[in-house]
Design a protein around this motif. Structure first.
Motif, mmCIF file in Angstrom:
data_model
loop_
_atom_site.group_PDB
_atom_site.id
_atom_site.type_symbol
_atom_site.label_atom_id
_atom_site.label_comp_id
_atom_site.label_asym_id
_atom_site.label_seq_id
_atom_site.Cartn_x
_atom_site.Cartn_y
_atom_site.Cartn_z
ATOM 1 N N ASN A 1 38.619 47.875 38.370
ATOM 2 C CA ASN A 1 38.091 48.190 39.699
ATOM 3 C C ASN A 1 38.223 47.051 40.703
ATOM 4 O O ASN A 1 37.890 47.229 41.872
ATOM 5 C CB ASN A 1 36.612 48.582 39.594
ATOM 6 N N ARG A 2 38.677 45.895 40.259
ATOM 7 C CA ARG A 2 38.825 44.758 41.191
ATOM 8 C C ARG A 2 40.122 44.924 41.981
ATOM 9 O O ARG A 2 41.094 44.198 41.826
ATOM 10 C CB ARG A 2 38.788 43.447 40.412
ATOM 11 N N VAL A 3 40.129 45.933 42.858
ATOM 12 C CA VAL A 3 41.357 46.329 43.552
ATOM 13 C C VAL A 3 41.868 45.214 44.459
ATOM 14 O O VAL A 3 43.076 44.987 44.563
ATOM 15 C CB VAL A 3 41.114 47.624 44.350
ATOM 16 N N THR A 4 40.975 44.500 45.108
ATOM 17 C CA THR A 4 41.412 43.419 45.995
ATOM 18 C C THR A 4 42.200 42.374 45.222
ATOM 19 O O THR A 4 43.260 41.908 45.671
ATOM 20 C CB THR A 4 40.196 42.763 46.677
ATOM 21 N N ASP A 5 41.701 42.008 44.044
ATOM 22 C CA ASP A 5 42.424 41.040 43.215
ATOM 23 C C ASP A 5 43.752 41.616 42.733
ATOM 24 O O ASP A 5 44.770 40.915 42.691
ATOM 25 C CB ASP A 5 41.576 40.637 42.004
ATOM 26 N N ARG A 6 43.757 42.886 42.357
ATOM 27 C CA ARG A 6 44.990 43.491 41.869
ATOM 28 C C ARG A 6 46.047 43.560 42.962
ATOM 29 O O ARG A 6 47.237 43.314 42.721
ATOM 30 C CB ARG A 6 44.704 44.891 41.315
ATOM 31 N N VAL A 7 45.632 43.900 44.180
ATOM 32 C CA VAL A 7 46.588 43.958 45.291
ATOM 33 C C VAL A 7 47.134 42.567 45.593
ATOM 34 O O VAL A 7 48.338 42.382 45.805
ATOM 35 C CB VAL A 7 45.921 44.578 46.537
ATOM 36 N N ALA A 8 46.249 41.571 45.607
ATOM 37 C CA ALA A 8 46.710 40.198 45.857
ATOM 38 C C ALA A 8 47.675 39.746 44.775
ATOM 39 O O ALA A 8 48.675 39.062 45.051
ATOM 40 C CB ALA A 8 45.508 39.255 45.933
ATOM 41 N N LEU A 9 47.397 40.128 43.535
ATOM 42 C CA LEU A 9 48.285 39.770 42.432
ATOM 43 C C LEU A 9 49.637 40.453 42.587
ATOM 44 O O LEU A 9 50.690 39.830 42.384
ATOM 45 C CB LEU A 9 47.628 40.157 41.107
ATOM 46 N N ALA B 275 45.377 45.948 33.958
ATOM 47 C CA ALA B 275 44.514 46.950 33.323
ATOM 48 C C ALA B 275 43.096 46.417 33.157
ATOM 49 O O ALA B 275 42.114 47.136 33.375
ATOM 50 C CB ALA B 275 45.098 47.362 31.973
ATOM 51 N N ALA B 276 42.972 45.158 32.775
ATOM 52 C CA ALA B 276 41.647 44.580 32.548
ATOM 53 C C ALA B 276 40.882 44.388 33.860
ATOM 54 O O ALA B 276 39.652 44.495 33.886
ATOM 55 C CB ALA B 276 41.777 43.245 31.823
ATOM 56 N N LEU B 277 41.600 44.117 34.952
ATOM 57 C CA LEU B 277 40.918 43.928 36.239
ATOM 58 C C LEU B 277 40.331 45.233 36.755
ATOM 59 O O LEU B 277 39.352 45.226 37.511
ATOM 60 C CB LEU B 277 41.892 43.335 37.264
ATOM 61 N N LEU C 60 40.847 37.391 28.384
ATOM 62 C CA LEU C 60 39.506 37.087 28.903
ATOM 63 C C LEU C 60 39.068 38.143 29.918
ATOM 64 O O LEU C 60 37.894 38.524 29.961
ATOM 65 C CB LEU C 60 39.495 35.703 29.560
ATOM 66 N N ALA C 61 40.006 38.623 30.729
ATOM 67 C CA ALA C 61 39.657 39.650 31.713
ATOM 68 C C ALA C 61 39.143 40.906 31.024
ATOM 69 O O ALA C 61 38.296 41.625 31.570
ATOM 70 C CB ALA C 61 40.880 39.988 32.569
ATOM 71 N N GLY C 62 39.630 41.170 29.806
ATOM 72 C CA GLY C 62 39.196 42.352 29.086
ATOM 73 C C GLY C 62 37.927 42.175 28.294
ATOM 74 O O GLY C 62 37.145 43.125 28.157
ATOM 75 N N CYS C 63 37.666 40.963 27.772
ATOM 76 C CA CYS C 63 36.509 40.800 26.875
ATOM 77 C C CYS C 63 35.427 39.881 27.429
ATOM 78 O O CYS C 63 34.291 39.913 26.945
ATOM 79 C CB CYS C 63 36.974 40.298 25.506
ATOM 80 N N ALA C 64 35.749 39.048 28.416
ATOM 81 C CA ALA C 64 34.744 38.137 28.981
ATOM 82 C C ALA C 64 35.086 37.837 30.435
ATOM 83 O O ALA C 64 35.375 36.689 30.804
ATOM 84 C CB ALA C 64 34.690 36.843 28.165
ATOM 85 N N PRO C 65 35.066 38.849 31.309
ATOM 86 C CA PRO C 65 35.501 38.655 32.697
ATOM 87 C C PRO C 65 34.682 37.626 33.467
ATOM 88 O O PRO C 65 35.163 37.035 34.430
ATOM 89 C CB PRO C 65 35.365 40.055 33.308
ATOM 90 N N LEU D 96 41.312 33.073 40.336
ATOM 91 C CA LEU D 96 42.137 33.741 39.333
ATOM 92 C C LEU D 96 43.529 34.079 39.853
ATOM 93 O O LEU D 96 44.535 33.760 39.215
ATOM 94 C CB LEU D 96 41.435 35.020 38.857
ATOM 95 N N VAL D 97 43.606 34.765 41.012
ATOM 96 C CA VAL D 97 44.908 35.244 41.473
ATOM 97 C C VAL D 97 45.855 34.091 41.795
ATOM 98 O O VAL D 97 47.006 34.093 41.320
ATOM 99 C CB VAL D 97 44.742 36.194 42.675
ATOM 100 N N PRO D 98 45.443 33.087 42.566
ATOM 101 C CA PRO D 98 46.374 31.959 42.783
ATOM 102 C C PRO D 98 46.788 31.293 41.471
ATOM 103 O O PRO D 98 47.949 30.873 41.325
ATOM 104 C CB PRO D 98 45.567 31.005 43.663
#
Length: 688
Positions: free
Chosen positions: A290-298, A286-288, A221-226, A233-235
């Motif tokens: 530019n959402r760096v904040t979410d990626r770092v939290a993940l 990869a799908a996230l 979904l992150a890749g085709c329908a974010p 999402l992250v929690p």
């Protein structure tokens, strides 16, 4: 299976290594009853007919019908590998020619094989079949119906994950990119199919489905329908990951160490194996994008998992983010540092490897690194199976941060019975904190046996360190090397050039070396020698003839490195290089990107005017990121006169992306250097 194979003139066909006469043996090996023979044959097929060069050979096309026949026969073992090979051949990136199109047409014509394989008794086959189904069955409604049906009847978790991944691929293939619709427009058939695939993924991402399947659906979904991802999402992902790992812990992870004793199998056994979990999280990262904040939290969620395998995957995925992005590293780096005390050796080694790569960005982990090299001195030196001793990773990483606490530890290593050959390479990172190390480094250089077979590995790092620290007292030891090495010694030229560069770094203090350097102006390191003489004497008349010869006499088909190095030295001569302007302009016009940029920069520095090369430098900055360091150095040297390109430097400093994400382990260090030069150039020109 192999009917007609002997009628093919394989000898006249080609693969990546020449004649394809060995291909029939490889195809028969895929059907062998011996697991090792099957694996060897599959490795051979990948190497020969589906090589990493992305070419589609004529033998590749000839193989496809026989591979399809193998995939469709239940008595053939390891058919999943054959199906994966077929998918890879069809996906070949370089497949823009007629032969590649013919391969894909052949796969589409035989697509009923993939339809049948979605219900195959072999679980491994069912895991790879959906991807082939989506790619090669040209009936979207039928594909979607098959995927929906398989989701309802499948019981294997891995196959369900593959089905979710195939739904994501289906949605991306059938949803038009960037098309805007009005409220009155009815969706096209493709859009309707894609919307149904997205609806199925949304359903699979929610309870009561298994956590692994939900993770797969969220990644797709992150890749085709974010826009349909949950707000939390992250929690949600971190919770699903821990739930999944907890189930594995209770049930025991699958044994990935079984199977034939091939090289690939042995390499897999060296690391903890949860490739499925790693793939799920990599897909989501990869799908996230530019959402760096979410990626770092993940990443922080992964790195604090109770499961060491999840933490190890988090370490490697952090490295991927750091190589790509310039922000968001501090908290993950600190957590990576906390893995250094892990009981699992593979987790410790992963953390060390990533921290070494980070250079100064590893500073948040410096306390952990210092504790490790203090209380575990056995980790300070690494004795490899080949070559001499080298610095252990923890000490290299600590020194790479520039932390002054590394200096006393390095001093202890220098005082010990075994001194790592590469110790000098980390010393420059410590700046003035390394000054107390200079006497010991100088003594080491002065005592090196001049006829040692490993003198290059030992001398070059020492020369680099002493030059970086400006130790003029080491000049006699440098001259001893320059004068005393016997002819014919292995890699003598590399040591000579390193010694010449060190003397150049000492500038006028190295005047006693001028006669020695003049004697090297006709040698293999003539360009480096000319550079050193210019730094020591400022005598352009002596060095210009040498540089002009290197610029113009190098054969056009030879490696451009010598011309590029000559142009770089001429650039440092500034206005004194005016006699070389004609050759530099010609090189700027006809050289490759890096050589042309170096020559254009030399013209600018010699004339003080960017002339007609300003558009060339701008386009090179945009299209060839490897040239940015050269251009930034030029702009920095020009001071206020570099103003026509200051906008590029400001944009670089503001960019969240590293300038080269393809540089692997060296990319971060190169990027930090570029940012430092850009900042210094703007500061030197009076800009903030």
């Amino acid at each position: 299976m192999f009917r007609g194979m002997d009628e093919v003139d394989w000898t006249s066909l080609r693969h990546a290594y020449g004649s394809a006469k060995d291909v029939p043996g490889l195809l028969r090996g895929l059907a062998s009853s011996d697991p090792a023979e099957r694996q060897t044959a599959l490795d051979g097929m990948y190497a020969a007919v589906h090589h990493q060069d992305d070419d589609v050979h004529d033998s590749t096309l000839a193989c496809v019908p026989f591979l399809l026949a193998l995939a469709g026969r239940e008595e053939v073992r390891d058919r999943a590998g054959v199906v994966e090979l077929l998918v890879g051949i069809g996906d070949t990136a370089g497949a823009r020619d007629d032969r590649a199109a013919e391969v894909r047409d052949t796969l589409r014509a035989a697509a009923e094989v993939f339809v049948r394989l979605t219900g195959d008794p072999d679980t491994a086959v069912r895991r790879v079949a959906p991807g082939a189904l989506v790619r090669y069955v040209d009936q979207p409604a039928r594909v979607l119906a098959l995927l929906r049906e398989r989701v309802t009847v499948e019981r294997d978790d891995g196959v369900l994950i593959a089905l979710a991944e195939s739904l994501g691929l289906f949605a991306q293939l059938h949803r038009p990119a960037g098309k805007a619709h009005t409220a009155e427009e009815a969706p096209t058939a493709g859009e309707a199919h894609a919307a149904e695939a997205v609806r199925l993924l949304t359903e699979l991402s929610r309870p009561p489905y298994d956590p692994g399947l939900r993770l797969a659906a969220l990644g797709q979904l992150a890749g085709c329908a974010p826009d349909l991802l949950p707000a939390d999402l992250v929690p949600t992902v971190v919770g699903l990951l821990r739930d999944r790992s907890g189930r594995w812990a209770r049930a025991g992870r699958p044994d990935d160490c079984s199977g034939p004793d091939t090289l690939a199998a042995r390499l897999r056994r060296l690391r903890p194996s949860d490739e499925e979990g790693s793939r799920l999280l990599r897909t989501l990262h990869a799908a996230l994008g530019n959402r760096v904040t979410d990626r770092v939290a993940l990443l922080c969620g992964q790195l604090t998992s109770p499961d060491p395998v999840d933490r190890c995957n988090g370490v490697w995925m952090s490295a991927g983010l750091f190589r790509e992005r310039r922000t968001g590293h501090a908290e993950p780096v600190l957590l990576i540092g906390s893995q250094l005390g892990a009981g699992e050796g593979w987790l410790h080694d992963a953390a060390v490897t990533v921290l070494v790569e980070l250079s100064e960005l590893a500073a948040p982990a410096a306390d952990h690194l210092h504790a490790l090299v203090t209380y575990r001195p056995e980790l300070r030196i690494r004795h490899g199976e080949r070559g001499g001793p080298t610095l252990g990773g923890p000490l290299r990483a600590l020194a790479g941060t520039g932390d002054a606490r590394a200096a006393p530890v390095l001093a202890e290593v220098l005082a010990g019975p075994v001194v790592p050959h590469d110790l000098g390479l980390v010393v420059p990172h410590l700046g003035r904190a390394a000054v107390p190390l200079v006497p010991a480094l100088r003594r080491l250089l002065a005592r090196l046996p001049l006829d040692a077979s490993d003198i290059c590995e030992r001398a070059v790092p020492l020369l680099s360190a002493l030059a970086a620290l400006g130790d003029e007292a080491s000049i006699p030891a440098v001259l001893r090397l320059l004068r005393g090495m016997p002819d014919g010694l292995r890699r003598r030229d590399a040591v000579t050039e390193a010694a010449v560069r060190a003397l150049g770094a000492f500038g006028g203090a190295a005047r006693e070396a001028v006669p020695d350097l003049r004697g090297l102006l006709e040698s293999a390191c003539a360009v480096a020698t000319a550079d050193a003489l210019w730094s020591i004497t400022g005598d352009a008349q002596t060095v210009l003839p040498v540089l002009l010869r290197a610029l113009t006499d190098t054969p056009p088909d030879a490696d451009s490195g010598r011309r590029r190095r000559a142009a770089a030295v001429l650039g440092r001569l500034g206005p004194a290089a005016r006699p070389a302007l004609r050759g530099l302009r010609e090189l700027a016009d006809r050289g490759d990107a890096r050589t042309g940029v170096t020559a254009a920069c030399a013209v600018w520095r010699a004339t003080g005017e960017p002339e007609r090369f300003l558009p060339v430098l701008r386009s090179a900055w945009r299209d060839h990121p490897r040239t940015r360091a050269t251009i930034a150095d030029c702009v920095s040297a020009l001071g206020p006169s570099g103003a026509p390109l200051h906008d590029l430097l400001r944009a670089e400093l503001a960019s969240p992306l590293r300038h080269r994400t393809d540089a692997g382990g060296n990319g971060i260090r190169e990027d930090l250097t570029l940012l430092r030069v850009c900042g210094q150039a703007l500061a030197g020109a009076g800009h903030r």
